[in-house]
Write a protein that holds these residues in place. Structure first.
Motif: not given
Length: 192
Positions: A36, A50, A52
Protein backbone atom coordinates in the motif's frame (compact mmCIF):
# COMPACT_ATOMS: atom_id res chain seq x y z
CA UNK A 1 -8.79 -10.67 -20.53
CA UNK A 2 -6.62 -9.44 -23.39
CA UNK A 3 -9.53 -7.65 -25.05
CA UNK A 4 -10.54 -6.02 -21.75
CA UNK A 5 -6.98 -4.77 -21.19
CA UNK A 6 -6.88 -3.36 -24.71
CA UNK A 7 -10.29 -1.65 -24.40
CA UNK A 8 -9.23 -0.02 -21.11
CA UNK A 9 -5.89 1.19 -22.49
CA UNK A 10 -3.89 -1.01 -20.09
CA UNK A 11 -1.73 -2.59 -22.77
CA UNK A 12 0.27 -1.57 -25.80
CA UNK A 13 -1.70 -4.04 -27.93
CA UNK A 14 0.52 -7.00 -27.16
CA UNK A 15 -0.69 -9.83 -24.92
CA UNK A 16 -0.20 -9.43 -21.17
CA UNK A 17 0.02 -11.86 -18.27
CA UNK A 18 -3.23 -11.50 -16.31
CA UNK A 19 -2.38 -9.64 -13.08
CA UNK A 20 -4.25 -11.83 -10.61
CA UNK A 21 -3.91 -11.01 -6.93
CA UNK A 22 -2.20 -14.38 -6.36
CA UNK A 23 0.44 -13.59 -9.02
CA UNK A 24 0.94 -10.03 -7.72
CA UNK A 25 1.55 -11.39 -4.20
CA UNK A 26 4.38 -13.55 -5.59
CA UNK A 27 6.10 -10.39 -6.84
CA UNK A 28 5.57 -8.46 -3.61
CA UNK A 29 7.73 -10.99 -1.77
CA UNK A 30 10.74 -9.45 -3.55
CA UNK A 31 10.42 -6.03 -1.90
CA UNK A 32 10.43 -5.03 1.77
CA UNK A 33 8.13 -2.09 0.92
CA UNK A 34 4.45 -2.49 1.87
CA UNK A 35 2.05 -3.03 -1.05
CA UNK A 36 0.00 0.00 0.00
CA UNK A 37 3.00 2.34 0.19
CA UNK A 38 2.85 5.09 -2.41
CA UNK A 39 5.81 5.29 -4.78
CA UNK A 40 4.61 8.61 -6.15
CA UNK A 41 2.01 10.59 -8.05
CA UNK A 42 3.07 10.95 -11.66
CA UNK A 43 2.22 13.34 -14.49
CA UNK A 44 0.65 13.33 -17.02
CA UNK A 45 -2.25 11.49 -15.41
CA UNK A 46 -1.31 12.43 -11.83
CA UNK A 47 -2.20 8.94 -10.72
CA UNK A 48 -1.17 7.75 -7.28
CA UNK A 49 1.01 4.68 -7.71
CA UNK A 50 1.36 2.09 -4.97
CA UNK A 51 3.90 -0.72 -4.79
CA UNK A 52 0.96 -3.04 -5.54
CA UNK A 53 0.37 -1.16 -8.82
CA UNK A 54 4.05 -1.54 -9.73
CA UNK A 55 3.77 -5.28 -9.09
CA UNK A 56 0.61 -5.53 -11.22
CA UNK A 57 2.42 -3.91 -14.16
CA UNK A 58 5.45 -6.16 -13.62
CA UNK A 59 3.19 -9.21 -13.78
CA UNK A 60 1.49 -7.92 -16.93
CA UNK A 61 4.87 -7.31 -18.59
CA UNK A 62 6.13 -10.79 -17.73
CA UNK A 63 9.27 -9.64 -15.93
CA UNK A 64 10.78 -12.15 -13.49
CA UNK A 65 9.61 -11.65 -9.88
CA UNK A 66 13.16 -10.89 -8.79
CA UNK A 67 13.04 -7.70 -10.88
CA UNK A 68 10.64 -5.93 -8.48
CA UNK A 69 13.38 -3.67 -7.02
CA UNK A 70 14.32 -2.57 -10.56
CA UNK A 71 10.66 -1.98 -11.42
CA UNK A 72 10.19 0.20 -8.34
CA UNK A 73 13.41 2.08 -9.14
CA UNK A 74 12.22 2.80 -12.68
CA UNK A 75 8.84 4.06 -11.47
CA UNK A 76 10.65 6.40 -9.07
CA UNK A 77 12.48 7.84 -12.09
CA UNK A 78 9.13 8.95 -13.54
CA UNK A 79 9.14 11.74 -10.92
CA UNK A 80 11.99 13.57 -12.65
CA UNK A 81 10.60 16.36 -14.82
CA UNK A 82 13.78 16.57 -16.90
CA UNK A 83 13.38 12.91 -17.80
CA UNK A 84 9.72 13.33 -18.74
CA UNK A 85 10.11 16.53 -20.75
CA UNK A 86 10.85 15.08 -24.21
CA UNK A 87 8.28 12.28 -24.01
CA UNK A 88 5.41 14.33 -25.48
CA UNK A 89 7.50 15.71 -28.36
CA UNK A 90 6.66 15.02 -31.98
CA UNK A 91 10.03 13.29 -32.13
CA UNK A 92 9.67 9.65 -31.09
CA UNK A 93 11.53 9.77 -27.75
CA UNK A 94 11.47 6.29 -26.24
CA UNK A 95 12.45 5.58 -22.63
CA UNK A 96 15.10 3.09 -21.61
CA UNK A 97 16.90 1.97 -18.46
CA UNK A 98 20.60 1.39 -17.89
CA UNK A 99 21.46 -0.97 -15.02
CA UNK A 100 24.79 -0.89 -13.18
CA UNK A 101 26.25 -2.84 -10.28
CA UNK A 102 26.13 -6.47 -9.15
CA UNK A 103 22.34 -6.64 -9.58
CA UNK A 104 22.78 -6.50 -13.37
CA UNK A 105 24.85 -9.68 -13.33
CA UNK A 106 22.71 -11.36 -10.65
CA UNK A 107 19.51 -10.83 -12.63
CA UNK A 108 21.04 -11.57 -16.03
CA UNK A 109 20.66 -8.11 -17.58
CA UNK A 110 22.78 -8.51 -20.69
CA UNK A 111 25.53 -6.14 -21.81
CA UNK A 112 26.80 -8.00 -24.88
CA UNK A 113 26.05 -7.98 -28.57
CA UNK A 114 22.31 -7.99 -29.21
CA UNK A 115 21.64 -6.99 -25.61
CA UNK A 116 18.34 -5.21 -26.13
CA UNK A 117 16.95 -8.36 -27.76
CA UNK A 118 17.78 -10.59 -24.80
CA UNK A 119 14.81 -11.98 -22.85
CA UNK A 120 15.38 -10.23 -19.51
CA UNK A 121 16.29 -6.93 -21.15
CA UNK A 122 13.15 -7.08 -23.32
CA UNK A 123 10.89 -7.97 -20.39
CA UNK A 124 12.07 -4.97 -18.38
CA UNK A 125 11.61 -2.80 -21.49
CA UNK A 126 8.02 -4.06 -21.78
CA UNK A 127 7.49 -3.08 -18.13
CA UNK A 128 8.64 0.45 -19.02
CA UNK A 129 6.10 0.59 -21.87
CA UNK A 130 3.27 -0.50 -19.57
CA UNK A 131 4.37 2.03 -16.92
CA UNK A 132 4.13 4.78 -19.48
CA UNK A 133 0.48 3.83 -20.04
CA UNK A 134 -0.78 2.67 -16.68
CA UNK A 135 1.20 4.81 -14.25
CA UNK A 136 2.17 7.90 -16.23
CA UNK A 137 -0.89 8.12 -18.46
CA UNK A 138 1.14 8.55 -21.66
CA UNK A 139 -1.02 7.55 -24.62
CA UNK A 140 0.05 7.59 -28.25
CA UNK A 141 -1.95 10.10 -30.32
CA UNK A 142 -3.28 11.78 -27.16
CA UNK A 143 -0.28 13.15 -25.28
CA UNK A 144 2.58 11.21 -26.84
CA UNK A 145 2.72 12.83 -30.23
CA UNK A 146 5.59 11.03 -31.97
CA UNK A 147 4.99 11.55 -35.67
CA UNK A 148 5.87 7.99 -36.63
CA UNK A 149 5.24 6.38 -33.23
CA UNK A 150 7.72 4.91 -30.78
CA UNK A 151 10.37 2.27 -30.51
CA UNK A 152 9.79 -0.43 -27.93
CA UNK A 153 11.48 0.59 -24.69
CA UNK A 154 14.61 -1.30 -23.79
CA UNK A 155 17.10 -1.96 -21.01
CA UNK A 156 20.73 -2.94 -20.86
CA UNK A 157 23.63 -3.14 -18.47
CA UNK A 158 27.18 -1.87 -18.80
CA UNK A 159 30.12 -4.26 -19.19
CA UNK A 160 31.80 -2.96 -16.07
CA UNK A 161 34.61 -5.54 -16.22
CA UNK A 162 35.55 -4.35 -19.71
CA UNK A 163 35.45 -0.72 -18.55
CA UNK A 164 37.84 -1.46 -15.70
CA UNK A 165 40.09 -3.53 -17.97
CA UNK A 166 40.62 -0.61 -20.35
CA UNK A 167 40.88 2.00 -17.59
CA UNK A 168 37.42 3.56 -17.82
CA UNK A 169 35.11 4.12 -14.90
CA UNK A 170 31.64 2.54 -15.22
CA UNK A 171 28.90 5.14 -15.69
CA UNK A 172 27.51 4.94 -12.16
CA UNK A 173 31.00 5.42 -10.71
CA UNK A 174 31.39 8.63 -12.76
CA UNK A 175 28.18 9.81 -11.04
CA UNK A 176 29.64 9.29 -7.56
CA UNK A 177 28.40 5.80 -6.74
CA UNK A 178 30.59 3.02 -5.41
CA UNK A 179 31.54 0.31 -7.94
CA UNK A 180 29.41 -2.24 -6.04
CA UNK A 181 26.36 0.03 -5.77
CA UNK A 182 23.31 -0.99 -7.73
CA UNK A 183 21.87 1.80 -9.87
CA UNK A 184 19.20 2.26 -12.50
CA UNK A 185 19.52 5.23 -14.83
CA UNK A 186 16.41 6.16 -16.82
CA UNK A 187 16.67 8.18 -19.99
CA UNK A 188 15.11 8.42 -23.43
CA UNK A 189 16.44 8.35 -26.96
CA UNK A 190 15.33 8.77 -30.55
CA UNK A 191 17.12 5.62 -31.77
CA UNK A 192 18.64 2.51 -30.27
Amino acid sequence: IQENCLLNGWTDGLPVVPPTNEKIQEYLIFTPIKPSDIVGVFPLAYRECSVYTVAANAVMAGVPKEFMPLCIAFVQCLKNGEWRRPLASTHGWSPYAWINGPVARQLGIDCGQGMISEKNNKALGRFIDLCMLNIGGYYTKENRMGTFGYLTSWTFSEDEEACLRIGWKPFHVTKGYDLNSNTLTASSALAW
